[in-house]
Design an enzyme around this catalytic site. Structure first.
Site, PDB file in Angstrom:
ATOM      1  N   HIS A   1     -32.236 -18.964  37.663  1.00  0.00           N
ATOM      2  CA  HIS A   1     -31.704 -17.672  37.210  1.00  0.00           C
ATOM      3  C   HIS A   1     -31.961 -17.574  35.705  1.00  0.00           C
ATOM      4  O   HIS A   1     -33.113 -17.655  35.269  1.00  0.00           O
ATOM      5  CB  HIS A   1     -30.217 -17.627  37.610  1.00  0.00           C
ATOM      6  CG  HIS A   1     -29.546 -16.294  37.537  1.00  0.00           C
ATOM      7  ND1 HIS A   1     -30.185 -15.128  37.240  1.00  0.00           N
ATOM      8  CD2 HIS A   1     -28.229 -15.943  37.708  1.00  0.00           C
ATOM      9  CE1 HIS A   1     -29.308 -14.128  37.257  1.00  0.00           C
ATOM     10  NE2 HIS A   1     -28.112 -14.607  37.523  1.00  0.00           N
TER      11      HIS A   1
ATOM     12  N   HIS B   1     -39.517 -13.479  42.364  1.00  0.00           N
ATOM     13  CA  HIS B   1     -38.202 -12.848  42.308  1.00  0.00           C
ATOM     14  C   HIS B   1     -37.758 -12.536  43.724  1.00  0.00           C
ATOM     15  O   HIS B   1     -38.580 -12.170  44.558  1.00  0.00           O
ATOM     16  CB  HIS B   1     -38.264 -11.552  41.474  1.00  0.00           C
ATOM     17  CG  HIS B   1     -36.929 -11.117  40.983  1.00  0.00           C
ATOM     18  ND1 HIS B   1     -36.070 -10.388  41.750  1.00  0.00           N
ATOM     19  CD2 HIS B   1     -36.297 -11.345  39.809  1.00  0.00           C
ATOM     20  CE1 HIS B   1     -34.965 -10.167  41.060  1.00  0.00           C
ATOM     21  NE2 HIS B   1     -35.067 -10.741  39.878  1.00  0.00           N
TER      22      HIS B   1
ATOM     23  N   ASP C   1     -38.296 -13.583  32.739  1.00  0.00           N
ATOM     24  CA  ASP C   1     -38.220 -14.832  31.982  1.00  0.00           C
ATOM     25  C   ASP C   1     -39.583 -15.409  31.607  1.00  0.00           C
ATOM     26  O   ASP C   1     -39.648 -16.436  30.943  1.00  0.00           O
ATOM     27  CB  ASP C   1     -37.443 -15.880  32.793  1.00  0.00           C
ATOM     28  CG  ASP C   1     -35.971 -15.542  32.870  1.00  0.00           C
ATOM     29  OD1 ASP C   1     -35.434 -15.105  31.843  1.00  0.00           O
ATOM     30  OD2 ASP C   1     -35.378 -15.691  33.947  1.00  0.00           O
TER      31      ASP C   1
END
Ligand code: CMC
Length: 441
Positions: free
Chosen positions: A268, A307, A363
């Site tokens: 995460h 994702h 990210d």
């Protein structure tokens, strides 16, 4: 004649049921009427990780993972990143509408009035070891805030809720900056409310002996946009945690601490830290093909890729990639960007990634910016938490407004049937033994 219902035939009994469909969703509770006898719990749906389960109703964030669309309260993320500020986006997320000038001034005032932390909070942070991970300090300190504000337990009070929401958005940067200064043994810098939300954060991080710290406007804007991009993302792991913990009527500091704990994991919010570590480990663009092969063999994951919901380019990653170049104009080019670009190029053509619809996520590039701005890698998830606090508190308040029942999922029990207690001296000794553990006490 089409109807918004689902017809189900239970082949065990031959009975037929008609279940309403609302927003492409059936109520799991409607399955309970499907049963083979009068007793028993009825049919349940099995959904590990809640991958295909709507766990709440929400009006905050719209996400279409197939098309790569993200909107806060109906506004496209691209427009907010281009034209809004983090504080304004936080207002939008928390309150549902963009503020008028006077409302925005009051919101900003209310947040700035709460940027200071109690001296005992600083002493609490002092108790952590110098090399403690900043995310661990953040989680512990935010949880400890509930002891400073006992009124936070009054979750049914609108007055209490309003103040805790503003306190949390205000204090996260202060605590985050303290975690950074603590790791370096530097004195904490008091908030400077003449600066913007993000400018003040940079001042609390990087001010040294100068009388007035003035953040570089490009870096200040870049970080502010990164906060906007991280502010909410509907029912992700940490937000779901916030709603679950909040559904037990825990206070909002405990809720945000729990959400931050979920965020800290490398799957995460910890992924940007892991992604940059990975880029350093790869070292140069020439090593990328061998690395990709190791990912395809299943030896490791390509961090910052993939994702649960996006099966298309993450719209946040596209914006972040652009910001990276603006930041590098000021800081100089972070060489790991070349490794990242090569990884993206190869991965987007390789059938392994194409077939699984794996694209760069938020990210993948954010860490290259944070690193260029001088943040240590361990601070990356903390930066994510600052932005996401707006989403956590908004989702928590919405959950209370909808008067959701306590979260209490069911399970598919696979354990033993009833058995009787066996006295110690009559038990089988052939099972795996408990062995002595080692490591620091
Ligand atoms: N590298 C290599 N293979 C991957 C990756 C990856 N990053 N992500 C997914 N896969 C493969 C996975 O091995 C599986 O293959 P197979 O079907 O052959 O077993 C397939 O793709 C589906 O993966 P999954 O684990 O079922 O997907 P998920 O939806 O459960 O996990 C994820 C989503 C984000 C945890 C995962 O993609 C991942 O671990 N990515 C790396 C960590 C990361 O970047 N996390 C940040 C997410 S974005 C920020 C946020 O919201 O927190």
């Amino acid at each position: 004649m089409p109807k918004d219902t689902l017809t189900v035939v239970d082949n065990r009994t031959g009975r037929q049921y008609e279940i309403p469909i609302e927003h492409d969703t059936i109520a799991a509770a409607d399955l309970a009427q499907i049963r083979t006898s009068e007793e028993g719990p009825g049919l349940r749906s099995f959904d590990v990780s809640l991958a295909n389960t709507a766990s709440c109703k929400s009006r905050i964030t719209y996400l279409d993972g197939e098309k790569g669309v993200l909107r806060y309260r109906g506004y496209p993320i691209e427009e907010l990143a281009e034209r809004s500020s983090f504080l304004e986006a936080a207002y939008l997320i928390v309150k549902g509408e963009l503020p008028s000038t006077s409302h925005f001034q009051m919101w900003r005032h209310n947040i700035k009035m709460h940027t200071i932390v109690h001296e005992n909070v600083k002493r609490f942070i002092e108790g952590f070891r110098y090399d403690a991970h900043p995310m661990g300090i953040l989680i512990g300190t935010v949880g400890a805030l509930s002891t400073f504000y006992p009124d936070a337990k009054e979750i049914d009070s609108d007055v209490s809720r309003r103040v805790q929401v503003r306190r949390l958005i205000a204090k996260l940067p202060t605590i985050a900056a303290c975690t950074y200064r603590h790791s370096l043994g530097l004195p904490y810098v008091a908030p400077n409310n003449e600066l913007s939300y993000t400018g003040n954060f940079l001042s609390m991080l990087f001010k040294m002996t100068e009388l007035k710290y003035r953040p570089d406007p490009i870096l200040e804007r870049a970080l502010d946009v990164l906060f906007i991009l991280h502010a909410d993302h509907e029912q992700n792991c940490s937000t779901t945690t916030a709603r679950v913990v909040g559904s037990a009527h825990a206070d909002p500091y405990s809720v945000v601490a729990a959400a931050a704990a979920a965020l800290s994991g490398p799957r995460h919010g910890g992924a940007s830290e892991s992604a940059v570590r990975m880029l350093h480990e790869i070292g140069s663009a020439a090593n990328v093909p061998a690395f990709i092969e190791s990912v395809k063999r299943g030896d490791r994951r390509l961090m910052g890729f993939g994702h649960r919901v996006y099966k298309n380019y993450d719209p946040r990653a596209r914006i972040i990639k652009k910001i990276a170049y603006e930041v590098f104009e000021v800081t100089g080019r972070n060489p790991v960007i070349d490794v990242a670009l090569e990884l993206e190029k190869i991965a987007l053509e390789d059938p392994y990634f194409v077939d699984r619809r794996l694209y760069p996520n938020v990210d993948f590039y954010s860490g290259t910016i944070y690193e260029a701005m001088g943040f240590p890698l361990a601070m990356f998830p903390v930066l994510f938490a600052i932005g996401r606090t707006a989403g956590w508190v908004a989702q928590w308040a919405e959950m209370l407004d909808f008067d959701e029942r306590i979260a209490r999922p069911r399970q598919m029990y696979l354990g033993h049937d009833l058995r009787s207690y066996v006295p110690l001296d009559q038990r089988d000794d052939s099972s795996e033994l408990e062995t002595e553990i080692s490591g620091p006490y």
